[in-house]
Design a protein around this motif. Sequence first.
Motif, PDB file in Angstrom:
ATOM      1  N   UNK A 142       0.813  -1.265  -0.134  1.00  0.00           N
ATOM      2  CA  UNK A 142       0.028  -0.169   0.051  1.00  0.00           C
ATOM      3  C   UNK A 142       0.872   1.328   0.014  1.00  0.00           C
ATOM      4  N   UNK A 143       0.444   2.296  -0.798  1.00  0.00           N
ATOM      5  CA  UNK A 143      -0.631   2.357  -1.651  1.00  0.00           C
ATOM      6  C   UNK A 143      -0.475   1.648  -3.043  1.00  0.00           C
ATOM      7  N   UNK A 144       0.905   1.739  -3.617  1.00  0.00           N
ATOM      8  CA  UNK A 144       1.308   1.090  -4.782  1.00  0.00           C
ATOM      9  C   UNK A 144       2.692   0.850  -4.921  1.00  0.00           C
ATOM     10  N   UNK A 145       3.006  -0.037  -5.947  1.00  0.00           N
ATOM     11  CA  UNK A 145       4.390  -0.457  -6.124  1.00  0.00           C
ATOM     12  C   UNK A 145       4.658  -0.311  -7.506  1.00  0.00           C
ATOM     13  N   UNK A 146       5.486   0.790  -7.987  1.00  0.00           N
ATOM     14  CA  UNK A 146       5.687   0.850  -9.237  1.00  0.00           C
ATOM     15  C   UNK A 146       7.336   1.294  -9.692  1.00  0.00           C
ATOM     16  N   UNK A 147       7.359   1.342 -11.071  1.00  0.00           N
ATOM     17  CA  UNK A 147       8.718   1.700 -11.482  1.00  0.00           C
ATOM     18  C   UNK A 147       8.765   2.188 -12.774  1.00  0.00           C
ATOM     19  N   UNK A 148       9.540   3.329 -12.730  1.00  0.00           N
ATOM     20  CA  UNK A 148       9.829   4.084 -14.029  1.00  0.00           C
ATOM     21  C   UNK A 148      11.064   3.713 -14.587  1.00  0.00           C
ATOM     22  N   UNK A 149      11.214   3.187 -15.743  1.00  0.00           N
ATOM     23  CA  UNK A 149      12.389   2.570 -16.365  1.00  0.00           C
ATOM     24  C   UNK A 149      12.806   3.966 -17.381  1.00  0.00           C
ATOM     25  N   UNK A 150      14.241   4.227 -16.988  1.00  0.00           N
ATOM     26  CA  UNK A 150      14.799   5.408 -17.987  1.00  0.00           C
ATOM     27  C   UNK A 150      15.932   4.986 -18.340  1.00  0.00           C
ATOM     28  N   UNK A 151      16.270   5.813 -19.439  1.00  0.00           N
ATOM     29  CA  UNK A 151      17.613   5.301 -20.003  1.00  0.00           C
ATOM     30  C   UNK A 151      18.851   6.397 -19.365  1.00  0.00           C
TER      31      UNK A 151
END
Length: 234
Positions: free
Chosen positions: A119-128
């Motif tokens: 909670x509240x969220x599990x995220x990833x931002x994949x970047x170069x």
Amino acid sequence: MRYDNPNLREMLAAEYVLGTLHGAARRRYEALRNTRRDWQQSTDWWASRINLLGLTVTSVNPAAKVWRGIENRLFANGKSGFNWWRALALGSSSLAIALAIFIASNLLKAPAPPVFINSPATVALLANDEAKPGWILSLGKTRSGKTEMRVTALASIAKAPGKSFELWVLPADKSKPISLGLLPKQGNGTVHVADKVAPMLANGGLAVSLEPEGGSPTGQPTGAVLYQGKLTQI
């Protein structure tokens, strides 16, 4: 009102985040959000998705003649600028409401969000290496309890005709990368995570390699690693 109805909860969460839920309905929603974890999770999921919509759109700088054309159309007939802009503001408010309803109706056609593992969220931002994002990942579980990641491809992804982007988890113990599957080059997709691999996501990293069409032929990365990231709670 059926507060345990997930479809109703998602619809109201979308309207709340978009700002189209008003008055007593908005106050009731906020009371539910503050006392029920599932309603707070839905609020956070819609907020993260809508706020990140801007990343999926390529920015465009209009030519100078566009602004001159707007000015000419607005004031060429001698109308008061104040009155015209006041009318425009009223029209823009109506347009904003219509746009919000349009976005909500289209987002609601998307698959329902998974039940978040954390909670509240599990995220990833994949970047170069230039910090340009390529994909947004959201970790969750299906109704049957299987781990999956919802994937959104962003407009800034490097063009790679005839190639595939493959997602890998990099275990924290420095063992060999494990493939999680291919990523979409545009739009949305789903990556299913094997039960034995799911625990590695908490501490491991994520990487995207450029592979031949269809993915790596060896089971290990064969092309350049273009994007990296790590799951985190928001």
